[in-house]
Design an enzyme around this catalytic site. Structure first.
Site, PDB file in Angstrom:
ATOM      1  N   ASP A 118       0.831  -1.202   0.000  1.00  0.00           N
ATOM      2  CA  ASP A 118       0.000   0.000   0.000  1.00  0.00           C
ATOM      3  C   ASP A 118       0.870   1.259   0.000  1.00  0.00           C
ATOM      4  O   ASP A 118       2.099   1.196   0.145  1.00  0.00           O
ATOM      5  CB  ASP A 118      -0.998  -0.001   1.156  1.00  0.00           C
ATOM      6  N   LYS A 119       0.241   2.391  -0.181  1.00  0.00           N
ATOM      7  CA  LYS A 119       0.956   3.653  -0.357  1.00  0.00           C
ATOM      8  C   LYS A 119       1.920   3.946   0.773  1.00  0.00           C
ATOM      9  O   LYS A 119       3.039   4.435   0.550  1.00  0.00           O
ATOM     10  CB  LYS A 119      -0.052   4.795  -0.502  1.00  0.00           C
TER      11      LYS A 119
END
Length: 259
Positions: A118-119
């Site tokens: 994820d980011k």
């Protein structure tokens, strides 16, 4: 051509469906292939095929898209040290930086990430055009381990580590680490090492949340025996032959399987 026809002559060779053939040859994903076939843009041995269930001989059929022959691409296997703040997607509708920005200089048209980070997460991320390799690594049945170093917003004790290994429930789903151990602690936070053999969405962050803790940083440091090592952030390199062979063995693609 309709009705699940068998194409490509006799039954010798390697028979697969036409969308799978285009995927295995590295031309596009199966979903993209189905669209191309439905649009009448694909021919097999000179005949237009619009049936996505048609079977072809992967080794003997002549497959063309828009009149141009499709041949197997050389397999590519890359590892990236993903920096924090990048999204794991090819094109982001919000215009955010993506992991593909780190792959400049490589032909990324048919490269896909093996899973996601994820980011806010960092570390080891694989890319390949070998769809079978990617799918096998991601298959929870192969139990290829992923190792993470995680900074937690508190001093982690043995009880919390034991709960992570035993399993915790979050939003009705049981989440469990293969192992969890303390790396080091400071005055206010700790670093732990967490090993997973399955990849559920935001699994480690959710486990910590269920235990009343917060993940401050999350870095994937290994997949199977492949270690991130000293690869600088934002840098990509090709896997060595030995690294690839080891991952194939661990995932069961080669005869002997061992995690």
């Amino acid at each position: 051509m309709r009705g699940g026809a068998k194409l490509g002559g006799d039954t010798q060779g390697k028979r697969v469906t036409l969308p799978r053939a285009l995927s295995k040859l590295g031309y596009c994903s199966r979903t993209q292939a189905e669209r191309l076939i439905g649009d009448g843009r694909v021919t097999v041995d000179g005949r237009t095929v619009t049936d996505i269930s048609a079977w072809v001989d992967l080794e003997g059929s002549s497959i063309k898209v828009d009149g141009i022959g499709v041949v197997a691409e050389a397999k590519v296997y890359l590892m990236l040290n993903k920096p924090r703040g990048l999204v794991t997607t090819r094109d982001d509708p919000e215009g955010r930086p993506t992991v593909y920005d780190c792959l400049k200089g490589f032909d990324v048209r048919h490269l896909s990430s093996v899973g996601r980070l994820d980011k806010a997460s960092e570390g080891l991320l694989l890319f390949t055009n070998d769809t079978q390799f990617a799918q096998t690594l991601l298959d929870p049945l192969t139990h290829v381990t992923k190792t993470y170093h995680v900074q937690v917003d508190r001093i982690v004790d043995a009880a919390m580590l034991a709960e992570m290994a035993y399993g915790v429930r979050h939003d009705g789903e049981m989440l469990k680490a293969t192992s969890a151990k303390l790396l080091r602690s400071g005055d206010r936070n700790s670093w732990i090492e967490v090993e997973l053999d399955e990849g559920r969405n935001r699994q480690i962050r959710r486990m910590l949340e269920a235990l009343g803790a917060e993940c401050l940083r999350l870095v994937r440091v290994a997949i199977g025996g492949l270690e991130l090592g000293e690869l600088p952030k934002g840098t990509v390199r090709a896997l060595t032959g030995a690294e690839l062979k080891d991952l194939r063995r661990r995932s069961g693609l080669d005869a002997t399987k061992r995690n």
